[in-house]
Design an enzyme around this catalytic site. Structure first.
Site, PDB file in Angstrom:
ATOM      1  N   LYS A   1       0.979  -1.386   0.073  1.00  9.90           N
ATOM      2  CA  LYS A   1       0.015  -0.011  -0.123  1.00  9.90           C
ATOM      3  C   LYS A   1       0.833   1.312  -0.025  1.00  9.90           C
ATOM      4  O   LYS A   1       1.706   1.400   0.765  1.00  9.90           O
ATOM      5  CB  LYS A   1      -0.851  -0.043   1.090  1.00  9.90           C
ATOM      6  CG  LYS A   1      -1.891   1.228   1.235  1.00  9.90           C
ATOM      7  CD  LYS A   1      -2.881   0.876   2.240  1.00  9.90           C
ATOM      8  CE  LYS A   1      -2.379   1.644   3.641  1.00  9.90           C
ATOM      9  NZ  LYS A   1      -2.333   2.954   3.777  1.00  9.90           N
TER      10      LYS A   1
ATOM     11  N   ASP B   1      -3.467   4.659  -1.582  1.00 11.48           N
ATOM     12  CA  ASP B   1      -4.460   4.918  -0.506  1.00 11.48           C
ATOM     13  C   ASP B   1      -4.247   6.478  -0.257  1.00 11.48           C
ATOM     14  O   ASP B   1      -3.661   6.959   0.639  1.00 11.48           O
ATOM     15  CB  ASP B   1      -4.042   4.048   0.592  1.00 11.48           C
ATOM     16  CG  ASP B   1      -5.168   4.351   1.796  1.00 11.48           C
ATOM     17  OD1 ASP B   1      -6.326   5.025   1.661  1.00 11.48           O
ATOM     18  OD2 ASP B   1      -4.508   4.143   3.067  1.00 11.48           O
TER      19      ASP B   1
ATOM     20  N   LYS C   1      -7.323   8.394  -0.294  1.00 12.59           N
ATOM     21  CA  LYS C   1      -8.513   8.656   0.249  1.00 12.59           C
ATOM     22  C   LYS C   1      -8.914  10.165  -0.462  1.00 12.59           C
ATOM     23  O   LYS C   1      -9.034  11.066   0.413  1.00 12.59           O
ATOM     24  CB  LYS C   1      -8.248   8.830   1.975  1.00 12.59           C
ATOM     25  CG  LYS C   1      -7.679   7.442   2.557  1.00 12.59           C
ATOM     26  CD  LYS C   1      -7.969   7.834   4.103  1.00 12.59           C
ATOM     27  CE  LYS C   1      -7.302   6.408   4.700  1.00 12.59           C
ATOM     28  NZ  LYS C   1      -6.028   6.262   4.520  1.00 12.59           N
TER      29      LYS C   1
ATOM     30  N   ASP D   1     -13.509  14.962  -2.633  1.00  9.21           N
ATOM     31  CA  ASP D   1     -13.547  16.438  -3.177  1.00  9.21           C
ATOM     32  C   ASP D   1     -14.731  16.294  -4.211  1.00  9.21           C
ATOM     33  O   ASP D   1     -15.697  15.491  -4.067  1.00  9.21           O
ATOM     34  CB  ASP D   1     -12.295  16.681  -4.170  1.00  9.21           C
ATOM     35  CG  ASP D   1     -12.130  18.151  -4.326  1.00  9.21           C
ATOM     36  OD1 ASP D   1     -12.747  18.838  -4.512  1.00  9.21           O
ATOM     37  OD2 ASP D   1     -10.750  18.520  -4.210  1.00  9.21           O
TER      38      ASP D   1
ATOM     39  N   THR E   1      -9.720   4.182  11.363  1.00  7.58           N
ATOM     40  CA  THR E   1      -9.675   3.246  12.372  1.00  7.58           C
ATOM     41  C   THR E   1      -9.055   3.870  13.500  1.00  7.58           C
ATOM     42  O   THR E   1      -9.066   3.343  14.799  1.00  7.58           O
ATOM     43  CB  THR E   1      -8.872   2.016  11.870  1.00  7.58           C
ATOM     44  OG1 THR E   1      -7.713   2.705  11.362  1.00  7.58           O
ATOM     45  CG2 THR E   1      -9.711   0.958  11.258  1.00  7.58           C
TER      46      THR E   1
ATOM     47  N   ARG F   1       3.185  -0.864  10.606  1.00  6.98           N
ATOM     48  CA  ARG F   1       4.138  -0.606  11.414  1.00  6.98           C
ATOM     49  C   ARG F   1       4.578  -2.070  12.178  1.00  6.98           C
ATOM     50  O   ARG F   1       5.778  -2.484  12.262  1.00  6.98           O
ATOM     51  CB  ARG F   1       3.921   0.164  12.570  1.00  6.98           C
ATOM     52  CG  ARG F   1       4.131   1.682  11.992  1.00  6.98           C
ATOM     53  CD  ARG F   1       3.308   2.735  12.674  1.00  6.98           C
ATOM     54  NE  ARG F   1       1.996   2.679  12.749  1.00  6.98           N
ATOM     55  CZ  ARG F   1       1.243   3.685  13.401  1.00  6.98           C
ATOM     56  NH1 ARG F   1       1.522   4.616  14.194  1.00  6.98           N
ATOM     57  NH2 ARG F   1      -0.368   3.515  13.164  1.00  6.98           N
TER      58      ARG F   1
HETATM   59  O1  C5P Z   1       1.069   0.955  10.756  1.00 10.12           O
HETATM   60  P1  C5P Z   1      -0.405   0.695  10.655  1.00 10.12           P
HETATM   61  O2  C5P Z   1      -0.741  -0.836  10.713  1.00 10.12           O
HETATM   62  O3  C5P Z   1      -1.352   1.368  11.771  1.00 10.12           O
HETATM   63  O4  C5P Z   1      -1.049   1.424   9.223  1.00 10.12           O
HETATM   64  C1  C5P Z   1      -2.194   1.145   8.869  1.00 10.12           C
HETATM   65  C2  C5P Z   1      -2.505   1.802   7.446  1.00 10.12           C
HETATM   66  O5  C5P Z   1      -4.008   1.801   7.122  1.00 10.12           O
HETATM   67  C3  C5P Z   1      -2.004   3.328   7.384  1.00 10.12           C
HETATM   68  O6  C5P Z   1      -1.241   3.449   6.229  1.00 10.12           O
HETATM   69  C4  C5P Z   1      -3.262   4.207   7.398  1.00 10.12           C
HETATM   70  O7  C5P Z   1      -3.188   5.276   6.491  1.00 10.12           O
HETATM   71  C5  C5P Z   1      -4.252   3.101   6.737  1.00 10.12           C
HETATM   72  N1  C5P Z   1      -5.758   3.160   7.280  1.00 10.12           N
HETATM   73  C6  C5P Z   1      -6.023   3.337   8.362  1.00 10.12           C
HETATM   74  N2  C5P Z   1      -7.519   3.452   8.621  1.00 10.12           N
HETATM   75  C7  C5P Z   1      -8.467   3.698   7.793  1.00 10.12           C
HETATM   76  C8  C5P Z   1      -7.822   3.702   6.365  1.00 10.12           C
HETATM   77  C9  C5P Z   1      -6.325   3.414   6.153  1.00 10.12           C
HETATM   78  O8  C5P Z   1      -5.299   2.987   9.226  1.00 10.12           O
HETATM   79  N3  C5P Z   1      -9.616   3.835   7.935  1.00 10.12           N
END
Ligand code: C5P
Length: 232
Positions: free
Chosen positions: A31, A58, A60, A63, A122, A213
Site C-alpha cells: 500500500k 491509498d 483517500k 472532493d 480506524t 508498522r
Molecule cells: O501502521 P499501521 O498498521 O497502523 O498502518 C495502517 C495503515 O492503514 C495506514 O497506512 C493508514 O493510512 C491506513 N488506514 C487506516 N485506517 C483507515 C484507512 C486506512 O489506518 N480507515
C-alpha cells in the site's frame, strides 16, 4: 491465511523499495499512502508494480465529483490495482471515482483498479466522531456509509475489523472488505483505536488485512509477516 496481507509502506522511497525487495515472495500487495505518494508521485506506484506487487494507492480522495473523477483516472493510469475514496464524499463522488477508474484503465489497456470506500477511519472512536458532528456510533456510521458505497457501485469498503462482519453482510460475498487497524497480540496499537488481531479480522469476513508498522518497523519484517500468517 485466507485473506491477503497488504503491507502499508508509510516510509520514504528508499526504505519502501528496500522493504519491497525484502518482502517479495512473502506478500503480494503493498500500500502506497500519502506519505510515500506525496514525496515520490506516481512513479513509485509503477516501480513497485514493476517489482511484481499489486499496488494499493491509498490517497483517500474526497472532493467534488469532477475532481475525484480526474484523480481516479490518473491513479488508474499508474497501474494501481486498488485505490481509496472517502465514502463520506457521497454517492455521486464515489460513482465519479468508478467512472474515472474505468476511463484511465481503458486509456492504457490495463485492468481497472478496484475502488474502495473508506468508511470511518480506524483511528476514530465514538468521542472523536462526536467532535466532528457525527452522533452515531462508529459501528452505525460504518453501516450507513457501507450501504451508500454499495449503492454507488464501488468494489469494496475499508473499515475496522470490528465492523468487518457488518460490512461483509451489506456488501455481499464478492466484495472486498479491507481492514486496517489490525494488530497481532504481540504488537503495539500505536495510534489505532478500533483494533483486532489478524485471526479475528479474518473470522469477521475481511478479504484483505492492511498492516503497517508491526511489519515495517520490525527488525525482521519477513519474520513478522510469517508470524502473522501462522497466527491467522
Ligand atoms: O501502521 P499501521 O498498521 O497502523 O498502518 C495502517 C495503515 O492503514 C495506514 O497506512 C493508514 O493510512 C491506513 N488506514 C487506516 N485506517 C483507515 C484507512 C486506512 O489506518 N480507515
Amino acid at each position: 491465511m485466507r485473506a491477503a496481507i497488504i503491507v502499508a509502506l508509510d516510509t520514504d522511497a528508499h526504505t519502501a523499495l528496500s522493504l519491497a525487495r525484502t518482502l517479495r515472495g512473502h506478500v503480494s500487495h503493498l500500500k502506497v499512502g500519502m506519505t510515500l505518494y506525496y514525496a515520490e508521485g506516481p512513479d513509485i506506484v509503477k516501480r513497485l508494480g514493476d517489482l511484481g506487487f499489486s499496488v494499493f494507492v491509498d490517497l483517500k480522495l474526497h472532493d467534488i465529483p469532477h475532481q475525484v473523477e480526474g484523480a481516479a483516472r490518473q491513479i488508474a493510469r499508474t497501474g494501481a490495482r486498488m485505490f481509496t475514496v472517502h465514502a463520506s464524499g457521497g454517492r455521486e463522488m464515489m460513482e465519479a471515482a468508478v467512472r474515472g477508474a474505468c476511463a484511465g484503465s481503458a486509456e492504457c489497456g490495463s485492468d481497472t483498479p478496484d475502488v474502495l470506500a473508506v468508511t470511518v477511519l480506524t483511528s476514530l472512536d465514538a468521542q472523536s466522531l462526536a467532535t466532528v458532528g457525527v452522533d452515531a456510533s462508529p459501528a452505525d456510521q460504518v453501516q450507513r456509509l457501507t450501504w451508500l458505497a454499495r449503492e454507488a457501485g464501488v468494489q469494496g469498503v475499508v473499515c475496522s475489523p470490528v465492523e468487518a462482519a457488518a460490512a461483509r453482510s451489506i456488501m455481499g460475498s464478492e466484495a472486498l472488505v479491507v481492514t486496517p487497524g489490525v494488530r497481532p497480540s504481540w504488537a503495539s496499537c500505536d495510534d489505532q483505536a478500533r483494533v483486532a488481531t489478524p485471526g479475528d479480522a479474518l473470522v469477521s469476513g475481511a478479504s484483505h488485512l492492511v498492516i503497517g508498522r508491526p511489519i515495517t518497523a520490525a527488525s525482521e519484517p519477513t519474520a513478522s509477516v510469517e508470524r502473522i500468517i501462522a497466527e491467522g
